[in-house]
Scaffold this motif. Sequence first.
Motif, mmCIF file in Angstrom:
data_model
loop_
_atom_site.group_PDB
_atom_site.id
_atom_site.type_symbol
_atom_site.label_atom_id
_atom_site.label_comp_id
_atom_site.label_asym_id
_atom_site.label_seq_id
_atom_site.Cartn_x
_atom_site.Cartn_y
_atom_site.Cartn_z
ATOM 1 N N LEU A 189 -0.172 -6.622 0.428
ATOM 2 C CA LEU A 189 -0.951 -6.581 1.276
ATOM 3 C C LEU A 189 -2.369 -7.137 0.756
ATOM 4 C CD1 LEU A 189 -0.054 -5.540 4.151
ATOM 5 C CD2 LEU A 189 1.068 -4.416 2.237
ATOM 6 N N PRO A 213 -6.225 -9.006 1.875
ATOM 7 C CA PRO A 213 -6.775 -9.309 2.879
ATOM 8 C C PRO A 213 -7.292 -10.872 2.847
ATOM 9 C CG PRO A 213 -8.293 -8.054 1.464
ATOM 10 C CD PRO A 213 -6.754 -7.946 1.099
ATOM 11 N N ILE A 252 3.110 -3.860 -1.433
ATOM 12 C CA ILE A 252 2.294 -3.557 -2.791
ATOM 13 C C ILE A 252 0.785 -3.461 -2.212
ATOM 14 C CG2 ILE A 252 1.654 -4.391 -4.811
ATOM 15 C CD1 ILE A 252 3.932 -5.826 -5.269
ATOM 16 N N GLY A 307 -3.122 -3.191 -3.380
ATOM 17 C CA GLY A 307 -3.995 -3.369 -4.624
ATOM 18 C C GLY A 307 -4.700 -1.818 -4.826
ATOM 19 N N ILE A 327 -7.513 -1.091 -5.835
ATOM 20 C CA ILE A 327 -8.980 -1.560 -5.858
ATOM 21 C C ILE A 327 -9.823 -0.913 -5.051
ATOM 22 C CG2 ILE A 327 -10.300 -3.623 -5.506
ATOM 23 C CD1 ILE A 327 -7.707 -5.253 -5.950
ATOM 24 N N LYS A 381 -15.791 -7.360 -5.721
ATOM 25 C CA LYS A 381 -14.343 -7.706 -6.289
ATOM 26 C C LYS A 381 -13.818 -8.363 -4.820
ATOM 27 C CE LYS A 381 -14.309 -3.421 -8.589
ATOM 28 N NZ LYS A 381 -15.367 -2.609 -7.714
ATOM 29 N N THR A 435 -10.140 -10.143 -5.360
ATOM 30 C CA THR A 435 -9.385 -9.485 -6.349
ATOM 31 C C THR A 435 -7.894 -9.250 -6.230
ATOM 32 O OG1 THR A 435 -10.487 -7.507 -6.004
ATOM 33 C CG2 THR A 435 -11.197 -8.623 -8.121
ATOM 34 N N ASP A 468 -10.353 -0.156 4.759
ATOM 35 C CA ASP A 468 -9.634 -1.042 3.609
ATOM 36 C C ASP A 468 -9.311 0.092 2.542
ATOM 37 O OD1 ASP A 468 -12.033 -0.329 2.447
ATOM 38 O OD2 ASP A 468 -12.541 -2.050 1.658
HETATM 39 N N1 SAM Z 1 -11.759 -6.509 -2.649
HETATM 40 C C1 SAM Z 1 -10.267 -6.854 -2.591
HETATM 41 C C2 SAM Z 1 -10.123 -8.103 -1.991
HETATM 42 O O1 SAM Z 1 -11.001 -8.624 -1.485
HETATM 43 O O2 SAM Z 1 -9.039 -8.526 -2.537
HETATM 44 C C3 SAM Z 1 -9.962 -5.602 -1.452
HETATM 45 C C4 SAM Z 1 -9.743 -4.374 -1.955
HETATM 46 S S1 SAM Z 1 -9.165 -3.206 -0.803
HETATM 47 C C5 SAM Z 1 -10.389 -2.086 -0.886
HETATM 48 C C6 SAM Z 1 -7.805 -2.193 -1.653
HETATM 49 C C7 SAM Z 1 -6.636 -2.848 -1.209
HETATM 50 O O3 SAM Z 1 -6.241 -2.394 0.143
HETATM 51 C C8 SAM Z 1 -6.434 -4.417 -1.458
HETATM 52 O O4 SAM Z 1 -5.982 -4.598 -2.652
HETATM 53 C C9 SAM Z 1 -5.134 -4.610 -0.181
HETATM 54 O O5 SAM Z 1 -3.917 -4.322 -0.772
HETATM 55 C C10 SAM Z 1 -5.456 -3.459 0.655
HETATM 56 N N2 SAM Z 1 -6.064 -4.070 1.808
HETATM 57 C C11 SAM Z 1 -7.528 -3.857 2.039
HETATM 58 N N3 SAM Z 1 -7.816 -4.438 3.251
HETATM 59 C C12 SAM Z 1 -6.687 -5.219 3.720
HETATM 60 C C13 SAM Z 1 -6.516 -5.902 4.730
HETATM 61 N N4 SAM Z 1 -7.450 -6.266 5.669
HETATM 62 N N5 SAM Z 1 -5.399 -6.652 4.899
HETATM 63 C C14 SAM Z 1 -4.313 -6.539 3.771
HETATM 64 N N6 SAM Z 1 -4.630 -5.631 2.827
HETATM 65 C C15 SAM Z 1 -5.778 -5.063 2.731
#
Ligand code: SAM
Length: 185
Positions: free
Chosen positions: A96, A98, A113, A115, A117, A124, A127, A158
């Motif tokens: 997953l 974004p 999977i 992240g 993060i 970030k 990332t 998120d």
């Molecule tokens: N700053 C990170 C980036 O831009 O890649 C995103 C971090 S987010 C707080 C934590 C995790 O939630 C991400 O690594 C991703 O796996 C998932 N996630 C959050 N929003 C998402 C979205 N709109 N689509 C897919 N995955 C998302």
Amino acid sequence: RYVAWKSREGIGREEIEDRLGDFPYLVVDCSLAGLHSEKELRSLKKQVNWTLRVVREFMWDERYVVAGMDTGTSAQHFPSVEDFLDQVRPGKVILLDPGAEEEFRGENADCYIIGGIVDKTGNKRGTTALIYERLVKNGYSVERRKILLRGDVIGVPDRINHIAEIVLRAVMDGTSVEEAILSVQ
Ligand code: SAM
């Protein structure tokens, strides 16, 4: 869930065991913990622990994998996602992200999977792609998907536990991704 199947569908133990393979793994990759402040790390730990509760609504602890961080919970722990993939060898793996090009529409996979993060301070952005690039570089086949609400990542919560809930609701309860997003907000 087994009990629900058993009573609703009247199926026996063997069939239940057959279906266990249909449950996906939910993995949180904490390999980027080093990018986080102390405050973010505390939040990361909380979110990773809350995710166990989400997993328990749909599956059981063994299906929840935390890579690269010790949580002290009954989730499965692996030193890295790569170690998990080598040992368990799930078929289709979706990260997953974004920043992905393709949208997540609730498709089935053997492993999802997320992240590990937390975005409280610093930038970030992008990332999660580091996780993707590392896995591809290390020879793993992974698909990336973004979760959108009406065409945009804005409005999608998120936090790790929320992403886990959106994914599991869409995949296991068969609701639309939009409904899943609205139900966790
Ligand atoms: N700053 C990170 C980036 O831009 O890649 C995103 C971090 S987010 C707080 C934590 C995790 O939630 C991400 O690594 C991703 O796996 C998932 N996630 C959050 N929003 C998402 C979205 N709109 N689509 C897919 N995955 C998302």
